[in-house]
Design an enzyme around this catalytic site. Structure first.
Site: not given
Ligand code: SPV
Ligand code: MG
Length: 284
Positions: A55
């Site tokens: 991510d």
């Molecule tokens: C997501 O679910 O992508 C979020 C929340 O942004 S976190 O993973 O806590 O950043």
């Molecule tokens: Mg996120």
């Protein structure tokens, strides 16, 4: 079959605690709606993980939008699209609003991190943009929306970045002044104390959104009593899916057949129902 969507704004204005489930597919969104969630969080973590990628702004805006739009097409409750830090500079953020709004998404969340971003729990800190820069981005975003219903959640990563509570509150106030419709206050503490401190200092100036990934023992009714407007269970669905697939695949290979699993497997007929097959078959 396409559904008409209740906007996220209309749900927030209703006034009770809204509960969102994270998802990355239309099927996951349908299951969240079926379970009774008020909306679906199109999670950047989930959408990236579904591609077996970090991510970390590796996918493009178009790919995140496609995932969010596919979910929204399948459900009547609103999708709240996690738009990271807006996919670039202010021009990128303006384009993002045009595209998301045109695709029928009624709410987005943008965070005060630099592009490219890293997931909050993997972030090594020091990734915030200045308050002034993020305010300018929020102003751009709010000016870009064409309908008054479009809802923008401003997310501050100040506490995730180890900044003091005073800065989190100052940022939230500034984001409100530049048009935010709600504030997402994120924390990676193991308890809800940081969030409770924020809520006390904030005094309900705008609705507050929380993501209780690291403080899971905070019950929904306690959040509501503390003044939280929206809770996002951001990745529990993904994590449960991984657990389930791992044990299913392990069982098939170790047993040599699927007999031990059969009682727990969703019947194919139910999968057809989730696909809405009967209504499609009725057409011909
Ligand atoms: C997501 O679910 O992508 C979020 C929340 O942004 S976190 O993973 O806590 O950043
Ligand atoms: Mg996120």
């Amino acid at each position: 079959m396409r559904k008409s969507v209740n906007s996220f704004r209309s749900q927030v204005e209703y006034g009770r605690l809204l509960k969102l489930a994270g998802s990355h597919t239309a099927l996951g969104a349908v299951l969240a709606e079926e379970a009774g969630f008020d909306g679906v969080w199109s999670s950047s973590l989930e959408v990236s993980a579904a591609r077996a990628l970090p991510d970390a702004s590796l996918l493009t805006m178009t790919e995140y939008l496609e995932a969010a739009a596919n979910m929204q097409k399948a459900i009547a409750v609103p999708v709240v699209a996690d738009c990271d830090s807006g996919y670039g500079n202010n021009a990128n953020a303006q384009h993002m609003v045009h595209e998301y709004e045109a695709a029928g998404i009624t709410a987005i969340s943008v965070e005060d991190k630099r592009f490219p971003k890293m997931n909050s729990f993997a972030d090594r800190g020091d990734s915030l943009v200045s308050t002034a820069d993020f305010c300018r981005k929020l102003e751009t975003i709010k000016n870009a929306q064409s309908g008054s219903d479009f809802f923008v959640i401003a997310r501050t990563e100040a506490l995730i970045n180890g900044r003091p509570m005073s800065e989190a509150l100052e940022r939230a106030r500034a984001y409100k002044d530049f048009g935010a419709d709600a504030i997402l206050i994120h924390s990676k503490e193991k308890s809800n104390e940081q969030i409770l401190d924020f809520l006390e200092g904030w005094q309900a100036q705008l609705p507050v959104v929380v993501v209780p990934t690291t403080y899971p023992d905070w019950a929904d009714h306690e959040m509501a009593d503390a003044g939280v407007s929206v809770v996002i269970y951001a990745n529990q669905g993904l994590r449960a899916t991984v657990t389930s697939l791992r044990s299913t695949y392990e069982s098939i290979l170790s047993n040599g057949n699927t007999v031990p699993l059969e009682d727990d497997l969703t019947p194919v007929k139910e999968i057809f129902a989730l696909q809405g097959l009967p209504a499609w078959q009725a057409l011909d």
